[in-house]
Scaffold this motif. Structure first.
Motif, mmCIF file in Angstrom:
data_model
loop_
_atom_site.group_PDB
_atom_site.id
_atom_site.type_symbol
_atom_site.label_atom_id
_atom_site.label_comp_id
_atom_site.label_asym_id
_atom_site.label_seq_id
_atom_site.Cartn_x
_atom_site.Cartn_y
_atom_site.Cartn_z
ATOM 1 N N ALA A 1 0.841 -1.203 0.000
ATOM 2 C CA ALA A 1 0.000 0.000 0.000
ATOM 3 C C ALA A 1 0.871 1.246 0.000
ATOM 4 N N ALA A 2 1.973 1.240 0.763
ATOM 5 C CA ALA A 2 2.892 2.388 0.765
ATOM 6 C C ALA A 2 3.507 2.582 -0.614
ATOM 7 N N TYR A 3 3.820 1.478 -1.301
ATOM 8 C CA TYR A 3 4.360 1.563 -2.662
ATOM 9 C C TYR A 3 3.344 2.232 -3.583
ATOM 10 N N PHE A 4 2.092 1.812 -3.539
ATOM 11 C CA PHE A 4 1.071 2.366 -4.415
ATOM 12 C C PHE A 4 0.796 3.831 -4.115
ATOM 13 N N VAL A 5 0.761 4.183 -2.842
ATOM 14 C CA VAL A 5 0.534 5.588 -2.472
ATOM 15 C C VAL A 5 1.680 6.461 -2.976
ATOM 16 N N SER A 6 2.933 5.997 -2.772
ATOM 17 C CA SER A 6 4.078 6.781 -3.253
ATOM 18 C C SER A 6 4.082 6.859 -4.779
ATOM 19 N N LEU A 7 3.690 5.765 -5.453
ATOM 20 C CA LEU A 7 3.608 5.787 -6.914
ATOM 21 C C LEU A 7 2.564 6.800 -7.381
ATOM 22 N N ILE A 8 1.437 6.844 -6.727
ATOM 23 C CA ILE A 8 0.374 7.789 -7.104
ATOM 24 C C ILE A 8 0.826 9.230 -6.871
ATOM 25 N N VAL A 9 1.418 9.494 -5.716
ATOM 26 C CA VAL A 9 1.837 10.868 -5.389
ATOM 27 C C VAL A 9 2.930 11.333 -6.339
ATOM 28 N N LEU A 10 3.984 10.542 -6.500
ATOM 29 C CA LEU A 10 5.088 10.946 -7.382
ATOM 30 C C LEU A 10 4.654 11.003 -8.844
ATOM 31 N N GLY A 11 3.835 10.053 -9.273
ATOM 32 C CA GLY A 11 3.363 10.056 -10.665
ATOM 33 C C GLY A 11 2.508 11.266 -10.978
ATOM 34 N N ASN A 12 1.605 11.602 -10.069
ATOM 35 C CA ASN A 12 0.765 12.790 -10.293
ATOM 36 C C ASN A 12 1.594 14.077 -10.240
ATOM 37 N N PHE A 13 2.614 14.106 -9.391
ATOM 38 C CA PHE A 13 3.499 15.275 -9.341
ATOM 39 C C PHE A 13 4.242 15.432 -10.667
ATOM 40 N N MET A 14 4.725 14.327 -11.216
ATOM 41 C CA MET A 14 5.429 14.387 -12.502
ATOM 42 C C MET A 14 4.490 14.801 -13.636
ATOM 43 N N LEU A 15 3.270 14.281 -13.646
ATOM 44 C CA LEU A 15 2.306 14.672 -14.669
ATOM 45 C C LEU A 15 1.936 16.151 -14.563
ATOM 46 N N LEU A 16 1.768 16.618 -13.327
ATOM 47 C CA LEU A 16 1.459 18.033 -13.128
ATOM 48 C C LEU A 16 2.593 18.908 -13.663
ATOM 49 N N ASN A 17 3.829 18.545 -13.351
ATOM 50 C CA ASN A 17 4.976 19.302 -13.853
ATOM 51 C C ASN A 17 5.059 19.270 -15.368
ATOM 52 N N LEU A 18 4.738 18.143 -15.965
ATOM 53 C CA LEU A 18 4.754 18.032 -17.425
ATOM 54 C C LEU A 18 3.733 18.975 -18.057
ATOM 55 N N PHE A 19 2.514 18.951 -17.551
ATOM 56 C CA PHE A 19 1.483 19.830 -18.106
ATOM 57 C C PHE A 19 1.806 21.305 -17.874
ATOM 58 N N LEU A 20 2.324 21.630 -16.703
ATOM 59 C CA LEU A 20 2.692 23.026 -16.440
ATOM 60 C C LEU A 20 3.830 23.478 -17.348
ATOM 61 N N ALA A 21 4.786 22.604 -17.607
ATOM 62 C CA ALA A 21 5.891 22.956 -18.505
ATOM 63 C C ALA A 21 5.381 23.221 -19.918
ATOM 64 N N ILE A 22 4.439 22.422 -20.361
ATOM 65 C CA ILE A 22 3.866 22.630 -21.695
ATOM 66 C C ILE A 22 3.119 23.958 -21.754
ATOM 67 N N ILE A 23 2.351 24.253 -20.738
ATOM 68 C CA ILE A 23 1.585 25.509 -20.710
ATOM 69 C C ILE A 23 2.515 26.711 -20.642
ATOM 70 N N ILE A 24 3.526 26.660 -19.786
ATOM 71 C CA ILE A 24 4.459 27.786 -19.649
ATOM 72 C C ILE A 24 5.242 28.001 -20.931
ATOM 73 N N THR A 25 5.649 26.925 -21.590
ATOM 74 C CA THR A 25 6.355 27.050 -22.865
ATOM 75 C C THR A 25 5.462 27.716 -23.904
ATOM 76 N N GLY A 26 4.213 27.321 -23.945
ATOM 77 C CA GLY A 26 3.278 27.941 -24.885
ATOM 78 C C GLY A 26 3.094 29.419 -24.616
ATOM 79 N N PHE A 27 2.964 29.787 -23.346
ATOM 80 C CA PHE A 27 2.812 31.201 -23.002
ATOM 81 C C PHE A 27 4.068 32.001 -23.312
ATOM 82 N N SER A 28 5.249 31.440 -23.050
ATOM 83 C CA SER A 28 6.476 32.184 -23.316
ATOM 84 C C SER A 28 6.686 32.377 -24.813
ATOM 85 N N GLU A 29 6.322 31.372 -25.623
ATOM 86 C CA GLU A 29 6.421 31.535 -27.073
ATOM 87 C C GLU A 29 5.439 32.586 -27.560
#
Length: 124
Positions: free
Chosen positions: A28-56
């Protein structure tokens, strides 16, 4: 597919409970850490795409503003030159000495430059 199912937390119980039955409660600790870290990485990916679009977009807008400003300045310069008349050096009878700024008269002295007639300005 299972990782995507965990990151979206869609039917997480279908994966979590069978894993807990076979591997124990630490899974259960493995799954919780996978969910938290995975969602953090996805959030960073989407924010990077949005910020790149705005800067361009911002860079494009700034470039267009500089181009518009340059064109406005060129238009002002052309309008000022057309109102002032032809260039001083290109007109015959103009003084090319450093202090003469008008037309030479018959005696050789320099007269003040003449403004174009108001009707000539209307035709431009």
């Amino acid at each position: 597919l299972t990782v995507f199912q965990l990151l979206t937390t869609s039917d997480i119980g279908d994966v979590l409970f069978p894993a807990m039955r076979t591997a124990g409660p630490f899974s259960a600790a493995y799954f919780v850490s996978l969910i938290v870290l995975g969602n953090f990485m996805l959030l960073n990916l989407f924010l990077a795409i949005i910020i790149t679009g705005f800067s361009e977009t911002k860079a494009q807008v700034l470039k267009e503003e500089r181009e518009n400003q340059r064109m406005i300045e060129q238009d002002k310069l052309r309008k000022a030159q057309s109102i002032a008349g032809p260039h001083e050096d290109s007109m015959p009878g103009k003084s090319n000495s450093g202090r003469g700024k008008g037309l030479k008269n018959k005696s050789g002295s320099v007269e003040a430059p003449r403004e174009p007639h108001w009707s000539a300005r209307l035709m431009e």
